[in-house]
Design an enzyme around this catalytic site. Structure first.
Site, mmCIF file in Angstrom:
data_model
loop_
_atom_site.group_PDB
_atom_site.id
_atom_site.type_symbol
_atom_site.label_atom_id
_atom_site.label_comp_id
_atom_site.label_asym_id
_atom_site.label_seq_id
_atom_site.Cartn_x
_atom_site.Cartn_y
_atom_site.Cartn_z
ATOM 1 N N SER B 159 0.816 -1.207 0.000
ATOM 2 C CA SER B 159 0.000 0.000 0.000
ATOM 3 C C SER B 159 0.852 1.259 0.000
ATOM 4 C CB SER B 159 -0.910 0.013 1.229
ATOM 5 O OG SER B 159 -0.115 0.005 2.413
ATOM 6 N N ASN B 160 2.040 1.192 0.599
ATOM 7 C CA ASN B 160 2.794 2.422 0.883
ATOM 8 C C ASN B 160 3.581 2.969 -0.295
ATOM 9 O OD1 ASN B 160 4.483 0.202 1.068
ATOM 10 N ND2 ASN B 160 5.808 1.118 2.617
ATOM 11 N N LYS B 185 -2.075 -9.188 -7.972
ATOM 12 C CA LYS B 185 -3.274 -8.984 -7.158
ATOM 13 C C LYS B 185 -3.312 -7.489 -6.836
ATOM 14 C CE LYS B 185 -5.981 -9.126 -3.388
ATOM 15 N NZ LYS B 185 -5.878 -7.665 -3.142
ATOM 16 N N ALA B 186 -4.284 -6.775 -7.394
ATOM 17 C CA ALA B 186 -4.385 -5.326 -7.182
ATOM 18 C C ALA B 186 -4.568 -5.027 -5.698
ATOM 19 C CB ALA B 186 -5.552 -4.761 -7.980
ATOM 20 N N HIS B 187 -3.832 -4.041 -5.205
ATOM 21 C CA HIS B 187 -3.980 -3.683 -3.784
ATOM 22 C C HIS B 187 -5.286 -2.935 -3.587
ATOM 23 C CE1 HIS B 187 -3.211 -2.223 0.215
ATOM 24 N NE2 HIS B 187 -2.172 -3.048 0.267
ATOM 25 N N GLY B 240 4.434 -6.499 2.429
ATOM 26 C CA GLY B 240 3.326 -6.147 3.302
ATOM 27 C C GLY B 240 3.591 -6.584 4.722
ATOM 28 N N SER B 241 2.518 -6.953 5.397
ATOM 29 C CA SER B 241 2.623 -7.244 6.829
ATOM 30 C C SER B 241 3.210 -8.623 7.089
ATOM 31 C CB SER B 241 1.238 -7.174 7.467
ATOM 32 O OG SER B 241 0.462 -8.275 7.024
ATOM 33 N N GLU B 264 8.541 -9.612 1.798
ATOM 34 C CA GLU B 264 9.238 -8.570 2.554
ATOM 35 C C GLU B 264 8.226 -8.080 3.562
ATOM 36 O OE1 GLU B 264 9.583 -4.918 3.540
ATOM 37 O OE2 GLU B 264 9.973 -4.383 1.436
ATOM 38 N N CYS B 301 9.012 0.677 4.894
ATOM 39 C CA CYS B 301 9.515 -0.581 5.477
ATOM 40 C C CYS B 301 10.798 -0.318 6.246
ATOM 41 C CB CYS B 301 9.855 -1.593 4.398
ATOM 42 S SG CYS B 301 8.748 -1.590 3.015
ATOM 43 N N GLU B 391 7.196 -4.192 13.915
ATOM 44 C CA GLU B 391 7.141 -2.774 13.584
ATOM 45 C C GLU B 391 5.762 -2.175 13.866
ATOM 46 O OE1 GLU B 391 7.697 -1.934 9.379
ATOM 47 O OE2 GLU B 391 6.455 -3.622 8.808
#
Lengths: 527, 527
Positions: B159-160, B185-187, B240-241, B264, B301, B391
């Site tokens: 997303s970022n 896969k579209a965010h 992502g997460s 990541e 990140c 994080e």
């Protein structure tokens, strides 16, 4: 001759805290040999992993030249093992002395090749992007990359190569070269062999001043699971069955910190016989192929387990001779009774399948494996029947006849991942069947033309890997110098002064290695 | 302006068979934007994977120069997107237009860098071991190795970075460069952005004659799971997460054929402040570090989430100024309400911990994220408390004070794997704290000196990776040219005639690339 103690090797010392014992057996007779091994206790498994972890910070930072010296010294110690050693290996595996002597040379040669790789320096993966203070809109800072060892590696050797794929075999050599200490799980099929080799490694470690714990070895059934789950272990190398390899992969993936596993497992190594080649030299191919199937009692990962040809008079003629040659082959003793039992089980499944026909071979009975040849209906490949996909480890092969070129492609398309795929072809076949190559590239790690897959050269270009289930990660190889890549990871240094950079990245290029500097490969110093 | 259809991109066409709809939202106001997207049905997910599989045999075999042309053309199409496009990205993400323009340049620059890599040719990994017919006891046959794309890759963007780590971002660029078709896969946070970018990729594919299915994109919640489980998918790239990444890893490991995942995920990016540096420039470091923590609302990140210093007057002075600077920082709008909710949850956990003290920041409330600073007792690091290890995504950081050099080392030793580790140090610090470097090498993918980790240069030497949980495989990177390695596997050709070898391995070296020939790097033809 050196006594065989049967104690675990942990942190440079011997340890035997356990109360469970394992016995080494004579492979031919099944009788107990006078060697007893003490199964590692859970605490000893942990201690072995921790010894490797303690050695890691020091070992990984040794100059590559020191690690090269260590590998060369292991090779010398292996080569210096006496005739008693060869006799022990032969008794534990039923493999002939000439084979063991050849395998020993291969194993020490493999260690020396990794020493060369360390001196050559390309394994460092050195990359330098120099600062560009003048760049707009933002300046670029100095960035440099090289690779370090992942950490302690757990290695599981194979029964079929008691030296080359075992204690001081390819995975151990690659891990040690990468700067990763090793915890080796001794194979239950050749524990006395393993002890002699482990002792040779430790003598080399001592002679070259390596840290205690650089190499550890544990004995026992089930100890490998605890080892793979130990938090200190950072990667796994395995050669063996699909079931065993997959179980380790699943364990490694389920850890709090998942770790990479390179497991070399199951391959049926298709050999495709093309028409012009059969026409020109079908008889010779039948002779050579039958020799390849029974070589070493068929106990090779690259044993040709599937032979495919196109329906024709020359294929029928080939098949007749191939069956006759297979009928001629004598029974041989397998590595151990477990291997024989598993061979018998594999044969029984083939005999029981309604669309599989037995072509050659004496009824399987007794203590030795009898070579066998089967023919399966092509529908098994087209429908993805699992029976044909998993290897029958031993001197057996399955022939499949396809109707034509199109059916051949469909049959190949139905195959799972393989270590090797072979074409037997003449120049005119190459012209007509060029479309097979891209298909085989997608299926296998190594493509052979007019050869037999059972020889695996140890060199830079070798790939002993391939898509699942041949291995658990098609990006790796367990034979050849690329095998070191499995145990290395890149680290980037941003704006670091020369004094703090690893040797591989210093301005002056003190190692004299080839580096990628601003996108260009060079051995020049960086200004 | 191009209309935004909201249909899935499958095999070069648009598809909207589903009945579930997703709405694009304005990140600042939470209001619905006039763009509606049709969630992919299970059949459409399968069709997208199969379209990629159909494209693979043709696409992977295109000359690298053709794939380079494709990447260059995507870059040109991205650069040509109009101001309306930038406005849409800004509305969907609440990121400012200058940032989006900069990120677009980074994204097209990244595509062009991979095009350079394709032309440079080292990605082929070409290795040649020539035949030695005279070798004793056995001759060596000709063996050659190069690398091919793994197969269709599923990519999950972040997303970022709605451009640089999304639809045409680093993972897509690396996979396409490697010869792997992509299913993206579209965010859900920037679906209209994704549609405009996907359309740009498809225009580039058409202009350069790429096969249909080389790039596919699907919309929807939960569709990614089916995608990762689809047998045609051969690798996964994810940013992502930790929770999301680990779930994909577990799914990929549980497949009948396990596949590699590069995820990541979570990193707190420790910054260690050494005494001489604090003494000389503590105020400047406080200013710079606070700017780094709140840059882009802390949505990086590599955001510095942990700051460690040694107890001293200068560290106390630094801390005072750092807290004051953090107090000065304005609230900012986050990428979406989910991100804000997760930031609030992270802050609440820090506030609730008895050994964590709040140092700076206005009470978190409203629709924007307020920068926050905390101080945690060193015991949390020494005891491995999970709170400090994961994080808090947003403009917050945690300071830890250690007693001395020895405690600093113990605290660093307790850290999980990281993307980055930073030292702020003067020359005299370097002399006293040299033992920190090997420790940080074991913890992180990138080590910085006197810089801040939030800038990630796209170049050959970059590593945007690191030990778990920073990524799922420390051997890879998702930024920089080494990222292509994740999607390549080696293939060996034994005894193949020149006509059947890939261009990279032919005797004459028609690509003019550097190759490892008999252990020596050379561009020369092979005799």
């Amino acid at each position: 001759m050196t006594a065989i103690l049967g104690h675990n090797f942990i942190g440079g010392a011997r340890s035997a805290a356990g109360t469970l014992f394992l016995q080494s057996l004579d492979a031919a007779s099944g009788e107990a040999l006078p060697y007893r091994f003490v199964q590692a206790t859970p605490e000893e498994v942990d201690a072995a992993a921790e010894a490797a972890a303690s050695a890691y910070p020091h070992y990984r930072q040794l100059p590559a030249s020191r690690r090269a010296e260590f590998l060369d010294t292991i090779a010398a110690e292996l080569d210096a093992l006496d005739d008693d050693f060869v006799a022990i290996v032969c008794r534990e595996t039923a493999l002939p002395a000439t084979r063991i002597q050849g395998e020993r040379s291969r194993t020490s040669g493999q260690l020396r090749l990794f020493a060369e790789v360390l001196r050559r320096g390309d394994f460092h993966g050195a990359r330098i992007d120099r600062a560009r203070p003048e760049r707009k809109p933002l300046p670029r800072v100095d960035l440099r990359q090289c690779r370090i060892g992942l950490g302690p590696v757990a290695v599981f050797g194979a029964s079929n190569f008691p030296l080359a794929f075992s204690t001081a075999g390819g995975d151990t050599a690659a891990a040690l070269a990468a700067g990763c200490p090793v915890v080796f799980k001794a194979h239950s099929g050749h524990m006395a062999t393993a002890e002699r080799v482990a002792a040779a490694i430790l003598r080399a470690a001592e002679r070259t001043g390596m840290p205690a714990g650089v190499f550890n070895m544990i004995y026992g059934g089930g100890v490998g699971e605890r080892l793979v789950r130990h938090p200190a272990i950072q990667a796994v190398g395995f050669t063996g069955s699909l079931k065993g390899g997959r179980a380790l992969c699943d364990m490694a993936a389920a850890r709090a910190q998942p770790i990479p596993v390179f497991a070399e497992m199951s391959s049926i190594n298709p050999v495709v016989l093309l028409p012009a080649a059969l026409k020109k030299r079908g008889e010779a191919v039948a002779d050579e192929l039958s020799a390849s199937v029974v070589l070493g009692c068929g106990q090779f990962c690259t044993n040709p387990g599937l032979v495919i040809g196109i329906r024709s008079a020359q294929f029928s003629a080939f098949l007749e001779r191939f069956a006759a040659r297979m009928d001629d082959q004598p029974a041989q003793t397998m590595l151990n009774t477990g291997t024989l039992a598993s061979y018998e089980k594999g044969l029984a499944a083939l005999h029981a399948h309604p669309r599989v026909r037995h072509l050659a071979g004496q009824p399987q009975e007794g203590r030795q494996a009898r070579p066998q040849l089967f023919q399966a209906d092509v529908s098994l490949l087209l429908e993805g029947d699992e029976l044909l996909q998993e290897e029958v480890f031993g001197p057996a092969s399955v022939v499949v006849e396809v109707a034509d070129h199109a059916e051949l492609k469909r049959a190949l398309h139905g195959l799972h991942g393989q270590l090797t795929a072979t074409l037997i072809a003449e120049a005119e076949d190459l012209a007509s069947f060029a479309d097979l190559v891209p298909l085989l590239e997608q299926k296998a790690g190594r493509l052979l033309l007019n050869g037999y897959p059972t020889g695996v050269e140890v060199c830079d270009a070798m790939v002993h890997g391939g898509p699942y289930p041949a291995t658990s990660d098609a990006r790796g190889t367990s034979v050849g110098t690329l095998a070191i890549d499995r145990f290395l990871r890149p680290v980037c240094y941003q704006n670091y002064p020369d004094a703090w950079l690893p040797e591989a990245l210093k301005d002056g290029n003190p190692l004299g290695i080839a580096r990628l500097v601003d996108g260009i490969v060079t051995r020049a110093a960086v200004a």
